[in-house]
Write a protein that holds these residues in place. Structure first.
Motif, mmCIF file in Angstrom:
data_model
loop_
_atom_site.group_PDB
_atom_site.id
_atom_site.type_symbol
_atom_site.label_atom_id
_atom_site.label_comp_id
_atom_site.label_asym_id
_atom_site.label_seq_id
_atom_site.Cartn_x
_atom_site.Cartn_y
_atom_site.Cartn_z
ATOM 1 N N ALA A 24 64.901 6.669 -26.334
ATOM 2 C CA ALA A 24 65.618 5.394 -26.496
ATOM 3 C C ALA A 24 67.112 5.647 -26.494
ATOM 4 C CB ALA A 24 65.201 4.726 -27.800
ATOM 5 N N ARG A 25 67.859 4.645 -26.027
ATOM 6 C CA ARG A 25 69.312 4.708 -26.014
ATOM 7 C C ARG A 25 69.880 3.309 -25.771
ATOM 8 N NH1 ARG A 25 65.788 5.486 -22.719
ATOM 9 N NH2 ARG A 25 66.160 7.633 -22.112
ATOM 10 N N THR A 26 71.204 3.164 -26.064
ATOM 11 C CA THR A 26 71.882 1.873 -25.904
ATOM 12 C C THR A 26 72.378 1.703 -24.467
ATOM 13 O OG1 THR A 26 72.722 2.196 -28.147
ATOM 14 C CG2 THR A 26 73.728 0.428 -26.865
ATOM 15 N N VAL A 27 72.241 0.501 -23.933
ATOM 16 C CA VAL A 27 72.836 0.158 -22.639
ATOM 17 C C VAL A 27 73.465 -1.243 -22.750
ATOM 18 C CG1 VAL A 27 71.325 1.588 -21.185
ATOM 19 C CG2 VAL A 27 70.652 -0.765 -21.710
ATOM 20 N N VAL A 28 74.365 -1.560 -21.815
ATOM 21 C CA VAL A 28 75.077 -2.845 -21.838
ATOM 22 C C VAL A 28 74.463 -3.817 -20.828
ATOM 23 C CG1 VAL A 28 77.321 -3.962 -21.391
ATOM 24 C CG2 VAL A 28 77.243 -1.764 -22.569
ATOM 25 N N LEU A 29 74.238 -5.031 -21.293
ATOM 26 C CA LEU A 29 73.728 -6.094 -20.415
ATOM 27 C C LEU A 29 74.796 -6.461 -19.388
ATOM 28 C CD1 LEU A 29 71.523 -8.324 -19.957
ATOM 29 C CD2 LEU A 29 72.784 -9.722 -21.598
ATOM 30 N N PHE B 170 71.239 -3.644 -15.900
ATOM 31 C CA PHE B 170 72.246 -2.804 -16.554
ATOM 32 C C PHE B 170 72.643 -1.695 -15.602
ATOM 33 C CE2 PHE B 170 68.217 -0.871 -17.917
ATOM 34 C CZ PHE B 170 68.460 0.488 -17.749
ATOM 35 N N HIS B 171 73.759 -1.014 -15.942
ATOM 36 C CA HIS B 171 74.297 0.063 -15.098
ATOM 37 C C HIS B 171 74.048 1.410 -15.737
ATOM 38 C CE1 HIS B 171 77.653 -2.916 -13.617
ATOM 39 N NE2 HIS B 171 76.439 -3.256 -13.200
ATOM 40 N N THR B 172 73.947 2.433 -14.921
ATOM 41 C CA THR B 172 73.842 3.789 -15.455
ATOM 42 C C THR B 172 74.268 4.800 -14.400
ATOM 43 O OG1 THR B 172 72.431 5.258 -16.749
ATOM 44 C CG2 THR B 172 71.415 4.205 -14.835
ATOM 45 N N ASP B 173 74.346 6.061 -14.835
ATOM 46 C CA ASP B 173 74.621 7.153 -13.905
ATOM 47 C C ASP B 173 73.294 7.513 -13.235
ATOM 48 O OD1 ASP B 173 74.999 9.923 -12.902
ATOM 49 O OD2 ASP B 173 76.939 9.755 -13.909
ATOM 50 N N ARG C 115 72.252 10.113 -12.125
ATOM 51 C CA ARG C 115 71.746 11.444 -12.480
ATOM 52 C C ARG C 115 71.207 11.503 -13.914
ATOM 53 N NH1 ARG C 115 77.508 14.017 -11.495
ATOM 54 N NH2 ARG C 115 77.923 12.103 -12.648
ATOM 55 N N ALA C 116 71.287 10.377 -14.650
ATOM 56 C CA ALA C 116 70.933 10.382 -16.083
ATOM 57 C C ALA C 116 69.435 10.578 -16.296
ATOM 58 C CB ALA C 116 71.393 9.074 -16.725
ATOM 59 N N GLU C 117 69.130 11.121 -17.464
ATOM 60 C CA GLU C 117 67.737 11.379 -17.843
ATOM 61 C C GLU C 117 66.899 10.093 -17.806
ATOM 62 O OE1 GLU C 117 66.666 14.450 -18.261
ATOM 63 O OE2 GLU C 117 64.627 13.771 -18.713
ATOM 64 N N LYS C 118 67.487 8.981 -18.227
ATOM 65 C CA LYS C 118 66.726 7.723 -18.262
ATOM 66 C C LYS C 118 66.249 7.316 -16.860
ATOM 67 C CE LYS C 118 70.469 5.441 -19.812
ATOM 68 N NZ LYS C 118 71.489 6.447 -19.393
ATOM 69 N N VAL C 119 67.044 7.673 -15.843
ATOM 70 C CA VAL C 119 66.670 7.330 -14.458
ATOM 71 C C VAL C 119 65.433 8.148 -14.054
ATOM 72 C CG1 VAL C 119 67.422 7.418 -12.057
ATOM 73 C CG2 VAL C 119 69.002 6.634 -13.832
#
Ligand SMILES: Cc1cc2nc3c(=O)[nH]c(=O)nc-3n(C[C@H](O)[C@H](O)[C@H](O)COP(=O)(O)O)c2cc1C
Length: 209
Positions: A55-60, A72-75, A77-81
């Motif tokens: 679990a982790r925080t992300v922005v709407l 939401f946006h992310t990198d 290369r991130a683990e969540k992806v």
């Protein structure tokens, strides 16, 4: 207008039917996009992993009230992806202290990296937002010393529009199709818990808290 004898819950000073609650909540999610301090602006994304959960925080970042989607946006290369690619079904948890409302959204996710969806979000992202996608190092990778998440020469400065373009390759948008929205309102007068199912069939029910 609520039907006569239709069950309602009192939220604040108003009586709300299931349909009212559902509509209010999506309107509040949309409104949160332009409010920095809104409790619905940040969400906890819970994912499944091959060994358990994370679990982790992300922005709407975007809301479609009609079709019941969030973004939401992310990198990229991130683990969540990596986790979402293996297990696309996930949960978004939101808590608004002012409204005393928790939302638990069961979602099906879709990754956008090099398509028009990602392009459109990237075009609308200001250079300060783009800065975190300039990291030369894979998010979560071990480092010999603290690393700020962007080229160190930038310091507290913003990248130029031209410099910010290098971040596009690391930028990903996660589209979240809401399958079920569970609503919980806390109050001394009584809790209100309801479930709104969108897939596979539409259904709204009150739940015991
Ligand atoms: C208030 C706040 C907002 C955040 N927003 C995002 C976000 O929108 N996207 C994101 O990828 N990470 C965001 N993060 C960082 C993540 O919570 C997390 O630490 C990071 O993305 C690495 O997660 P992962 O290893 O599970 O991919 C935010 C953190 C905080 C505290």
């Amino acid at each position: 207008m609520n039907q006569p004898n239709e069950p309602t819950a009192t939220i604040g000073d108003t009586d709300r039917s299931l349909a009212d609650l559902e509509r209010d909540t999506w309107q509040q999610l949309s409104a949160a996009l332009s409010q920095d301090k809104d409790g619905f602006k940040t969400m906890t994304l819970a994912t499944s992993t091959n060994t358990g959960a994370d679990a982790r925080t992300v922005v709407l970042r975007q809301v479609d009230e009609v079709h019941k989607y969030l973004w939401f946006h992310t990198d990229a290369r991130a683990e969540k992806v990596i986790q979402l690619e293996a297990h696309p079904n996930a949960t978004l948890l939101l808590w608004d202290e002012n409204r005393q409302v928790q939302l638990r959204l069961h979602i099906e996710t879709r990754l956008h990296t090099d398509d028009y969806v990602a392009d459109e979000h990237w075009e609308n992202l200001w250079v300060g937002g783009r800065k975190s996608y300039l990291s030369e190092r894979t998010p979560g990778s071990e480092q010999p010393a603290p690393y700020p998440g962007f080229p160190e020469h930038l310091g507290e400065n913003l990248p130029s529009e031209q410099e910010s373009k290098a971040g596009r390759i690391n930028f990903a948008v996660i589209e979240c199709r809401v399958l079920i929205m569970e609503y919980l309102h806390l109050s001394r007068k009584g809790q209100t818990r309801a479930q709104f199912q969108y897939e596979p069939v539409g259904k709204m029910v009150w739940l015991a808290p």
